[in-house]
Write a protein that holds these residues in place. Structure first.
Motif: not given
Length: 174
Positions: A128-156
């Motif tokens: 893994l490179t520094e660019a990979d690490e930077k992108h991994m942090r971006k992915v983690v942040g995105y997933v955490h933020r958007h999981m906290a924004q789960r809409p009501d109802g069926d999300v399938s």
């Protein structure tokens, strides 16, 4: 900060737009200064052992940045799709239709991220490179933020789920 935001308090019901859908939630905590949240850490609060540039070496003599080691584990927790699943998803019309785009017909930020995630998942941890690490942090942040924004109802079949899947996380996958 608007006057409406200043008056919010714990327990207040709120609504906001995410991926073109109305999302509802309840204020859990009011954050007024930079703090640790959504997989991101305020750099001034990092301990010496995890400060950027700190290195961790194995007995075999392989060294990685200490922060990369922690980021790698968080990334592997956030990305629950296999490279094959993600590659197949990225080829779908639904995948190409969601996400923020710089112009009509352009690739979305999430779709581009998904292609990078497939590449990262194909590497050994030591490659893994520094660019990979930077992108991994971006992915983690995105997933955490958007999981906290789960809409009501069926999300399938929701844009919310499809957007998360572009980032390697299927919220319906156990």
């Amino acid at each position: 900060m608007s006057s409406a935001e200043k008056s919010l308090k714990k327990g207040d019901k709120v609504t906001w737009k995410s991926h073109g859908e109305n999302v509802h939630g309840t204020v859990q905590q009011k954050i007024t200064k930079r703090t640790e949240a959504a997989g991101r850490t305020n750099p001034s609060t990092r301990s010496r052992a995890t400060r950027p540039g700190a290195r961790r070496c194995t007995r075999a003599g392989r060294c990685v940045m200490a922060e990369q080691t922690d980021t790698y584990a968080e990334f592997r927790d956030a990305v629950n799709m296999t490279p094959a699943e993600l590659r197949k998803w990225l080829g779908s019309d639904e995948s190409r239709d969601v996400g923020q785009k710089s112009s009509a017909g352009a690739e979305s930020v999430g779709h581009d991220s998904g292609r990078k995630i497939v590449q990262i998942l194909g590497k050994k941890k030591t490659e893994l490179t520094e660019a990979d690490e930077k992108h991994m942090r971006k992915v983690v942040g995105y997933v955490h933020r958007h999981m906290a924004q789960r809409p009501d109802g069926d999300v399938s079949e929701s844009r919310w789920r499809y957007s998360l899947m572009n980032w390697g996380h299927d919220p319906l996958k156990k």
